[in-house]
Every structure is written in C-alpha cells, then in structure tokens.
Design a protein around this motif. Structure first.
Motif, PDB file in Angstrom:
ATOM      1  N   SER A 176       0.830  -1.195   0.000  1.00  0.00           N
ATOM      2  CA  SER A 176       0.000   0.000   0.000  1.00  0.00           C
ATOM      3  C   SER A 176       0.867   1.249   0.000  1.00  0.00           C
ATOM      4  O   SER A 176       2.003   1.230   0.481  1.00  0.00           O
ATOM      5  N   ARG A 177       0.320   2.330  -0.489  1.00  0.00           N
ATOM      6  CA  ARG A 177       1.046   3.600  -0.452  1.00  0.00           C
ATOM      7  C   ARG A 177       1.044   4.172   0.968  1.00  0.00           C
ATOM      8  O   ARG A 177       2.079   4.483   1.522  1.00  0.00           O
ATOM      9  N   GLU A 178      -0.157   4.301   1.555  1.00  0.00           N
ATOM     10  CA  GLU A 178      -0.263   4.920   2.880  1.00  0.00           C
ATOM     11  C   GLU A 178      -1.462   4.368   3.662  1.00  0.00           C
ATOM     12  O   GLU A 178      -2.199   5.105   4.297  1.00  0.00           O
ATOM     13  N   LEU A 179      -1.659   3.083   3.587  1.00  0.00           N
ATOM     14  CA  LEU A 179      -2.785   2.392   4.219  1.00  0.00           C
ATOM     15  C   LEU A 179      -4.132   2.835   3.660  1.00  0.00           C
ATOM     16  O   LEU A 179      -5.153   2.768   4.343  1.00  0.00           O
ATOM     17  N   ASP A 180      -4.140   3.277   2.435  1.00  0.00           N
ATOM     18  CA  ASP A 180      -5.341   3.477   1.623  1.00  0.00           C
ATOM     19  C   ASP A 180      -6.527   4.075   2.375  1.00  0.00           C
ATOM     20  O   ASP A 180      -7.501   3.386   2.676  1.00  0.00           O
ATOM     21  N   PRO A 181      -6.491   5.368   2.689  1.00  0.00           N
ATOM     22  CA  PRO A 181      -7.677   6.001   3.278  1.00  0.00           C
ATOM     23  C   PRO A 181      -8.895   5.796   2.375  1.00  0.00           C
ATOM     24  O   PRO A 181      -8.811   5.914   1.154  1.00  0.00           O
ATOM     25  N   GLY A 182     -10.025   5.491   3.006  1.00  0.00           N
ATOM     26  CA  GLY A 182     -11.238   5.194   2.246  1.00  0.00           C
ATOM     27  C   GLY A 182     -11.422   3.726   1.971  1.00  0.00           C
ATOM     28  O   GLY A 182     -12.501   3.303   1.560  1.00  0.00           O
ATOM     29  N   LEU A 183     -10.395   2.924   2.227  1.00  0.00           N
ATOM     30  CA  LEU A 183     -10.483   1.475   2.035  1.00  0.00           C
ATOM     31  C   LEU A 183     -10.068   0.749   3.317  1.00  0.00           C
ATOM     32  O   LEU A 183     -10.889   0.106   3.967  1.00  0.00           O
ATOM     33  N   ARG A 204       1.451  -9.128   6.664  1.00  0.00           N
ATOM     34  CA  ARG A 204       2.635  -8.320   6.377  1.00  0.00           C
ATOM     35  C   ARG A 204       2.202  -7.128   5.537  1.00  0.00           C
ATOM     36  O   ARG A 204       1.527  -7.302   4.512  1.00  0.00           O
ATOM     37  N   VAL A 205       2.602  -5.932   5.956  1.00  0.00           N
ATOM     38  CA  VAL A 205       2.177  -4.706   5.294  1.00  0.00           C
ATOM     39  C   VAL A 205       3.407  -3.928   4.843  1.00  0.00           C
ATOM     40  O   VAL A 205       4.263  -3.561   5.666  1.00  0.00           O
ATOM     41  N   LEU A 206       3.496  -3.655   3.551  1.00  0.00           N
ATOM     42  CA  LEU A 206       4.550  -2.822   2.971  1.00  0.00           C
ATOM     43  C   LEU A 206       3.977  -1.449   2.649  1.00  0.00           C
ATOM     44  O   LEU A 206       2.938  -1.347   1.986  1.00  0.00           O
ATOM     45  N   LEU A 207       4.665  -0.385   3.101  1.00  0.00           N
ATOM     46  CA  LEU A 207       4.172   0.982   2.916  1.00  0.00           C
ATOM     47  C   LEU A 207       5.208   1.841   2.211  1.00  0.00           C
ATOM     48  O   LEU A 207       6.397   1.796   2.537  1.00  0.00           O
ATOM     49  N   GLN A 208       4.743   2.652   1.269  1.00  0.00           N
ATOM     50  CA  GLN A 208       5.622   3.625   0.641  1.00  0.00           C
ATOM     51  C   GLN A 208       5.753   4.891   1.477  1.00  0.00           C
ATOM     52  O   GLN A 208       6.796   5.545   1.458  1.00  0.00           O
ATOM     53  N   ASP A 209       4.705   5.260   2.188  1.00  0.00           N
ATOM     54  CA  ASP A 209       4.711   6.474   3.009  1.00  0.00           C
ATOM     55  C   ASP A 209       4.194   6.134   4.406  1.00  0.00           C
ATOM     56  O   ASP A 209       3.014   6.341   4.711  1.00  0.00           O
ATOM     57  N   PRO A 210       5.029   5.608   5.289  1.00  0.00           N
ATOM     58  CA  PRO A 210       4.552   5.207   6.619  1.00  0.00           C
ATOM     59  C   PRO A 210       4.165   6.380   7.506  1.00  0.00           C
ATOM     60  O   PRO A 210       3.422   6.204   8.477  1.00  0.00           O
ATOM     61  N   PRO A 239      14.874   3.525  -3.852  1.00  0.00           N
ATOM     62  CA  PRO A 239      14.246   4.338  -4.895  1.00  0.00           C
ATOM     63  C   PRO A 239      13.553   3.505  -5.965  1.00  0.00           C
ATOM     64  O   PRO A 239      12.463   3.864  -6.439  1.00  0.00           O
ATOM     65  N   VAL A 240      14.133   2.387  -6.344  1.00  0.00           N
ATOM     66  CA  VAL A 240      13.523   1.550  -7.380  1.00  0.00           C
ATOM     67  C   VAL A 240      12.190   0.983  -6.896  1.00  0.00           C
ATOM     68  O   VAL A 240      11.267   0.786  -7.690  1.00  0.00           O
ATOM     69  N   ASP A 241      12.077   0.737  -5.625  1.00  0.00           N
ATOM     70  CA  ASP A 241      10.831   0.212  -5.067  1.00  0.00           C
ATOM     71  C   ASP A 241       9.802   1.314  -4.852  1.00  0.00           C
ATOM     72  O   ASP A 241       8.596   1.098  -5.048  1.00  0.00           O
ATOM     73  N   ARG A 242      10.260   2.500  -4.461  1.00  0.00           N
ATOM     74  CA  ARG A 242       9.331   3.596  -4.195  1.00  0.00           C
ATOM     75  C   ARG A 242       8.642   4.092  -5.462  1.00  0.00           C
ATOM     76  O   ARG A 242       7.588   4.719  -5.406  1.00  0.00           O
ATOM     77  N   GLY A 243       9.221   3.791  -6.617  1.00  0.00           N
ATOM     78  CA  GLY A 243       8.607   4.212  -7.873  1.00  0.00           C
ATOM     79  C   GLY A 243       7.504   3.289  -8.356  1.00  0.00           C
ATOM     80  O   GLY A 243       6.851   3.576  -9.365  1.00  0.00           O
ATOM     81  N   TYR A 244       7.262   2.189  -7.648  1.00  0.00           N
ATOM     82  CA  TYR A 244       6.223   1.243  -8.054  1.00  0.00           C
ATOM     83  C   TYR A 244       4.853   1.893  -7.885  1.00  0.00           C
ATOM     84  O   TYR A 244       4.501   2.361  -6.792  1.00  0.00           O
ATOM     85  N   PRO A 245       4.016   1.930  -8.942  1.00  0.00           N
ATOM     86  CA  PRO A 245       2.773   2.712  -8.871  1.00  0.00           C
ATOM     87  C   PRO A 245       1.562   1.962  -8.355  1.00  0.00           C
ATOM     88  O   PRO A 245       0.527   2.583  -8.104  1.00  0.00           O
ATOM     89  N   SER A 246       1.651   0.642  -8.203  1.00  0.00           N
ATOM     90  CA  SER A 246       0.453  -0.159  -7.952  1.00  0.00           C
ATOM     91  C   SER A 246       0.295  -0.484  -6.471  1.00  0.00           C
ATOM     92  O   SER A 246       1.142  -0.156  -5.640  1.00  0.00           O
ATOM     93  N   ALA A 291      13.008  -3.814   2.646  1.00  0.00           N
ATOM     94  CA  ALA A 291      12.374  -2.742   3.401  1.00  0.00           C
ATOM     95  C   ALA A 291      12.818  -2.767   4.864  1.00  0.00           C
ATOM     96  O   ALA A 291      13.267  -3.788   5.386  1.00  0.00           O
ATOM     97  N   ARG A 292      12.667  -1.613   5.535  1.00  0.00           N
ATOM     98  CA  ARG A 292      13.037  -1.522   6.948  1.00  0.00           C
ATOM     99  C   ARG A 292      11.810  -1.702   7.831  1.00  0.00           C
ATOM    100  O   ARG A 292      10.700  -1.281   7.489  1.00  0.00           O
ATOM    101  N   PRO A 293      11.951  -2.305   8.999  1.00  0.00           N
ATOM    102  CA  PRO A 293      10.839  -2.404   9.944  1.00  0.00           C
ATOM    103  C   PRO A 293      10.380  -1.004  10.388  1.00  0.00           C
ATOM    104  O   PRO A 293      11.196  -0.120  10.577  1.00  0.00           O
ATOM    105  N   CYS A 294       9.082  -0.819  10.535  1.00  0.00           N
ATOM    106  CA  CYS A 294       8.531   0.461  11.000  1.00  0.00           C
ATOM    107  C   CYS A 294       8.612   0.514  12.521  1.00  0.00           C
ATOM    108  O   CYS A 294       7.590   0.371  13.231  1.00  0.00           O
TER     109      CYS A 294
END
Length: 302
Positions: A176-183, A204-210, A239-246, A291-294
C-alpha cells in the motif's frame, strides 16, 4: 464444511417433491421472521429454478437456496438455530459450483444490505443502485465465474478486500502507499482483518509512506498495536521500489485484489487464481526483504 449437515442439489425436475420442505424453511425465515408477504416469497419462477437444500443429520431441511433461469442466485435461507454454523456458506458455495457446472459465466444476486459482507466473502461485488422490496433494502451483487472480476467503485473495493481476507488460510501480504484512506480505514475492512488476525493469521504490510497513516492515526495501526504478533509493518526505502505505482493484497490460497494505480480503488480481483497470486508474492517478497521495519509504529502508544 461444518459437521452436522449435508448439502444436496435437487434434480432439475424435482421441484414438486422438494416444494413442501423448501416452503417450510422459506416461510419461517422470510414470511414469519422478516414479514415478507407470502405472495412475494413464492413466485412463478420457483418451478423453473435449480434448488439446493441443507439437511441435518436426521434428514430435515434446515436451509435452502436457488438459481433462477436469469442466472441469478436467491432465496438463500437458513433456520435461525443453524445460523453461524457454516450452513449458509455451504449452500452459497454449492450454488456457485452448480452455476459453473452449468456453464454460466456470471452469477448475480440481490442481497439484503445487512448481508453484503457475507456475499463479499465469497467473491461477490456490489454494482448498480440499491432498491427496496417488502420494506427491506437490497443491493445488487455479481461474481464472474472462472474469470477476473473488475472492481469499479469504492464499495466494490471494500467487498474485494473482504473476499481476499476471508479466503486466506494463514498469510496475507498487503502492498500500500499509505494504508489506503477510504479502504483500509473502513469498519468492514478493519473487522475482516481483525477476524483473520485473531484467528491466528499473519499480516505483512509494505508501505511507501509510513508517516501518513501515523499522522492520521489510521485504524489499522491501532489494530496492529493490539495484535503485535499478527501484524508486521515495513517501510519501502529503495528508490527503485518507491517508484512502483500499484497496490495489492494477496493471500496464500490464490486470492488477490490488484490496483494498477495505487491511489485509486479501481482494479481487479479473483479468489481462485493461484498463478497470479504467486506472481504477486514474487513481487512482494524481495521488496519486503529490502524494506526496513517500522520501528516508529511500536512507539506510538495508541
């Protein structure tokens, strides 16, 4: 399937023989319990439908449902004392299987609004506008059989998520980008993930913007704080991972919901496509390792 009952499909020409038992269940549930007029409950389509029956160990009918010639599913009813024991789910799955065996590509139904989550857990998505019959609110739903199902609205997105979570055995992977507000902050979504986690599942949750869900005190972070052994959050930094759009969620039994653009709800879902699920896990796993642990989430104190 839960013990204590069995499911059978009435023969195509067996309506007359099954009628007394069908009516006994449906009159108890729809007419007496829900106050649906008897003339609406028993319609002219009944003799043309294929019917499924659930019987207890003594052979008594405790639940029923039907497929209509219009390729819709309906009249799903279970005696009150048998609810919550898997009878409704078994009837629904039997009717979906029968529809697939008949070569149907799509199955629709009109769900009472309080039961949409039940049907969502079996892959049905809402579409179109709701309506009222006999004073009861209904929502049209549909499922494409042996095909990818398009997700075209926020409500369908919530249903797709419920289906993937309910279909998991032990593991869920969520990108997810940021835990998908609205979903992911919808009560239905949080409740589905809570049921899975308290039942022994691992998320397991991967976030682009924690930082964004942390600022918003997202409900899923609250849940993760209470169920620390079930939830693990990691932040994407390469950076290569942060550019993933989906964005996507995938389970360990072939179910997934994928959005090509992670900031939108539109996408595709299917509960029985293990090959695509393996592809998504192959995308997820190496990013997870990088990825790093939050660790900041553990200090929220919420």
């Amino acid at each position: 399937m839960a013990t204590g009952f069995r499911i059978e499909i009435a023969p195509a020409d067996g309506y007359a023989a099954a009628l007394p038992e069908l009516r006994a269940v449906r009159e108890a549930v729809f007419v007496r319990e829900q106050q649906v007029p008897a003339e609406l409950e028993l319609d002219a389509q009944d003799p043309l439908c294929r019917h499924a029956l659930a019987r207890d160990e003594q052979g008594r009918v405790i639940g029923t449902g039907r497929l209509t010639p219009e390729r819709s599913l309906g009249r799903l009813a279970v005696h009150a004392e048998w609810r919550g024991r898997g009878v409704g789910e078994a009837l629904l799955r039997a009717l979906v299987t029968l529809a697939a065996e008949l070569g149907w590509r799509e199955l629709t139904l009109n769900a009472q609004t309080q039961t949409t989550g039940f049907y969502a857990r079996e892959g049905f998505l809402p579409f179109g506008d709701g309506f009222v019959v006999a004073g009861i609110d209904h929502q049209p739903m549909r499922r494409l059989l042996d095909a990818v199902n398009p997700v075209e609205s926020r409500e369908a997105a919530v249903a797709a998520l419920q289906g993937v979570v309910a279909g998991a055995r032990r593991q869920l992977a969520l990108y997810s980008r940021e835990l998908d507000p609205g979903l992911l902050d919808r009560p239905e979504a949080v409740a589905a993930l809570r049921r899975f986690a308290t039942g022994g599942g691992q998320v397991r949750v991967l976030l682009q913007d924690p930082a964004a869900p942390q600022r918003a005190i997202a409900p899923l972070l609250n849940l993760g704080q209470r169920l620390t052994t079930a939830f693990e959050f990691r932040a994407i930094e390469e950076p290569v991972d942060r550019g993933y759009p989906s964005a996507y969620i995938v389970n360990d039994l072939g179910g997934w919901y994928f959005r090509a653009l992670g900031h939108r709800f539109e996408g595709e879902t299917r509960l029985d496509a293990p090959a695509r699920a393996r592809q998504l896990r192959a995308l997820f796993d190496p990013v997870w390792e990088r990825a790093r642990p939050c660790s900041e989430y553990r200090a929220l104190g919420i």
